[in-house]
Enzyme design. Structure first.
Site, PDB file in Angstrom:
ATOM      1  N   THR A  27       0.953  -1.319   0.095  1.00 47.54           N
ATOM      2  CA  THR A  27      -0.126   0.233  -0.002  1.00 47.54           C
ATOM      3  C   THR A  27       0.812   0.924  -0.033  1.00 47.54           C
ATOM      4  OG1 THR A  27      -0.195  -0.637   2.348  1.00 47.54           O
ATOM      5  CG2 THR A  27      -2.236  -0.974   0.986  1.00 47.54           C
ATOM      6  N   SER A  69      16.411  18.406   3.620  1.00 42.20           N
ATOM      7  CA  SER A  69      17.401  18.383   2.614  1.00 42.20           C
ATOM      8  C   SER A  69      17.868  17.128   2.169  1.00 42.20           C
ATOM      9  CB  SER A  69      18.647  19.404   2.957  1.00 42.20           C
ATOM     10  OG  SER A  69      19.465  18.671   4.052  1.00 42.20           O
ATOM     11  N   HIS A  95      36.101   2.228 -24.063  1.00 40.84           N
ATOM     12  CA  HIS A  95      36.637   3.866 -23.981  1.00 40.84           C
ATOM     13  C   HIS A  95      36.135   4.563 -25.181  1.00 40.84           C
ATOM     14  CE1 HIS A  95      39.665   6.847 -23.509  1.00 40.84           C
ATOM     15  NE2 HIS A  95      40.080   6.466 -24.596  1.00 40.84           N
ATOM     16  N   GLY A 100       9.834  13.701   4.055  1.00 37.31           N
ATOM     17  CA  GLY A 100      10.090  12.361   4.074  1.00 37.31           C
ATOM     18  C   GLY A 100       8.659  11.537   3.863  1.00 37.31           C
ATOM     19  N   SER A 138       3.075   4.717   0.635  1.00 39.13           N
ATOM     20  CA  SER A 138       3.151   5.429   1.733  1.00 39.13           C
ATOM     21  C   SER A 138       2.745   6.731   1.385  1.00 39.13           C
ATOM     22  CB  SER A 138       4.826   5.708   2.132  1.00 39.13           C
ATOM     23  OG  SER A 138       5.670   6.187   1.052  1.00 39.13           O
TER      24      SER A 138
END
Length: 533
Positions: A200, A238, A516, A334, A202
């Site tokens: 579910t 931050s 390269h 968050g 966040s």
């Protein structure tokens, strides 16, 4: 009371402010880092026929072998693998297919970063001049950039939906509620399954005292709409979310002030990489920050008329030390697990700080620590690693365990990236964490480093800022972590992450060959420094 401040560089309709930032806990509450990464091909996966006939559903014991609650990246990945394993599968979604990543996270944010990054590049006259290019009067259409993000999300969402339908996954719409460990109700209907996966996800975490109006004070959900470009934006936190939006806003002309609760900005970063990030991503741009402070009260304003007011308090004493007035405030503190309405008490499960407890196989644990037979939980809802691709990997591992193949995900092998310009990526531990682990367990570590300034491809692009570092045990050569900051760092980290996942030693990478001139030679240079034993 002490607080570190710097005066903001620009004059705005709001009063001058002071600021420098970081976050790990906020307003005394744990801050969950966002699950930012996780990509899905724009073309979608090819259809695959089931490997064998589903067993439980075929016997008529249940409606399905597997029902997944939540059709985000984790649920989608689990569904595809379940079908590949021959399981009759359904997925229940109460919002929109794709979840946070596709609709309000990874996917649209990358669209904004891509468009704003082009604007930044084209406005960088000095950089273009070094390449022999001159561009005048660079302009952009805000709504056009916003439409690009919305259109990409819609495209990927449709691809996910079609891929599941094409594989025979039943998509059931409605809010899911557990009745027992094999029964789920949704939209006045119910179904049964031998196994249930909770996926579910966040929602943005908003600390107490912050009033969200969605216009002048908002989370990443609303920021992705890019309804307007505020002249001055305060960003609380931050971490990845805050850094990526600072990249978008400054490229489009905004000034940014970070408000960070921790003693230094970008607290989750390896310290050496964090210093480079500050030098490259913060100092040259219209960004300032305050640290060791909390935004204890945020009051919305009116665009162009009334500023947003932010009350700043000392992190330790909680005393009010300053007040800011800005045009807008992004709350990037968050994410918190979303388990509302699941009725977990029906299976005797108690969440821990909101997270569903699981063991290493992703089996849900009841309040006494016992396994709840037939119920699993993956992704942000279990809190083990809040990254979209981690959720998908957990889902695949859970399916494997259901089939009797005890495949456990090594979370230390899961890479992460911050899609700033340039990018930051990592896998495993920071150097500081590795040294703490070494001290505790009694071994030595070795750190090898290199710079992008020696890389031909980076020099050709005139984008040679950055470095890579490899951290490993000196005795066993076990790879403990790798960090990269520089051009396309997010694409370069996977060699190390796959090596960790496969139990390879640092010396195993020493003799790998890289084309390269490519940016891959940056990691090649680090690997070649490893002592041969």
């Amino acid at each position: 009371t002490t607080t570190t401040t710097t005066t903001h560089r620009r004059a705005s309709s709001a009063a001058p402010a002071t600021v420098r930032a970081r976050a790990s806990s906020f307003n005394g509450a744990p801050v969950m880092s966002i699950s930012r990464r996780g990509a899905i091909s724009a073309k979608g996966p090819r259809s695959r026929a089931p490997a064998f006939v589903a067993f439980a559903a075929a016997k008529g014991e249940y409606d399905y072998d597997l029902v997944i609650i939540g059709a985000g990246v984790g649920g989608h990945g689990a569904a595809l693998h379940a079908v590949e394993c021959g399981l009759k599968t359904a997925i229940i979604e109460g919002d929109v297919i794709g979840g946070t990543c596709v609709n309000r996270g990874c996917v649209p944010s990358k669209a904004l970063l891509a468009a704003s990054g082009r604007v930044r590049d084209m406005k960088n006259a000095d950089h273009l001049k070094m390449l022999g290019i001159e561009v005048d009067d660079v302009r952009f259409d805000r709504q056009g950039i916003a439409d690009h993000a919305t259109g990409l999300a819609t495209n990927i969402r449709n691809n996910l939906t079609n891929s599941m339908k094409g594989l025979g996954v039943d998509i059931l719409l409605g809010a899911a509620t557990l009745r027992d460990n094999h029964t789920i109700s949704y939209s006045n209907k119910k179904c049964t399954a031998k196994n249930i996966i909770i996926a579910t996800g966040s929602t943005p975490f908003v600390p107490p005292g912050i009033e969200i109006d969605g216009k002048t004070v908002f989370t990443s959900d609303d920021a992705l709409k890019l309804d307007w470009i505020p002249p001055w934006v305060a960003i609380i936190g931050s971490g990845y979310i805050g850094l990526e939006f600072s990249d978008v806003y400054t490229a489009l002309g905004s000034d940014v002030t970070f408000i960070e609760a921790m003693p230094k900005i970008m607290p989750g970063f390896d310290a050496e990489i964090g210093k480079q990030a500050e030098r490259i991503l913060i100092q040259p741009r219209n960004i300032d920050y305050v640290t060791d402070v909390l935004a204890t009260k945020v009051t919305p304003g009116i665009p162009g008329e009334k500023p947003v007011t932010i009350e700043l308090s000392d992190f330790k004493t909680r005393e009010v030390v300053d007040q800011m007035e800005v045009d807008a405030c992004l709350v990037a503190t968050g994410r918190a697990p979303y388990t509302e309405g699941l009725n977990l008490e029906a299976i005797s499960v108690e969440t821990q700080r909101g997270f569903v407890p699981v063991n290493e196989k992703m089996q849900v644990l009841d309040k006494d620590g016992g396994v709840v037979e037939g119920v699993w939980c993956i992704g942000d809802a279990n809190g083990k690693m809040m990254l979209a691709h981690a959720a998908s990997a957990q889902g695949i591992a859970a399916i494997e365990c259901m089939q009797g193949r005890d495949r456990v995900l090594n979370h230390n092998s899961v890479p992460a990236a911050c899609f700033t310009h340039p990018e930051v990526s990592f896998v495993g531990l920071t150097e500081e964490q590795a040294r703490d682990k070494a001290k505790e367990e009694g071994f030595e570590i070795t750190v090898k480093k290199t710079s992008f300034k020696a890389n031909s491809k980076a020099l050709a692009e005139k984008e040679a800022d950055g470095m890579a570092k490899l951290i490993y045990r000196s005795d066993t050569q076990e790879i403990l972590g790798m960090w990269i900051m520089g051009l396309h760092a997010a694409d370069l980290i996977h060699e190390a992450s796959n090596a960790i996942n496969n139990g390879m030693k640092a010396t195993d990478l020493k003799f790998a060959v890289h084309a390269h001139p490519t940016l891959a030679e940056v990691v090649d240079e680090v690997f070649k420094q490893v002592e041969h034993v």
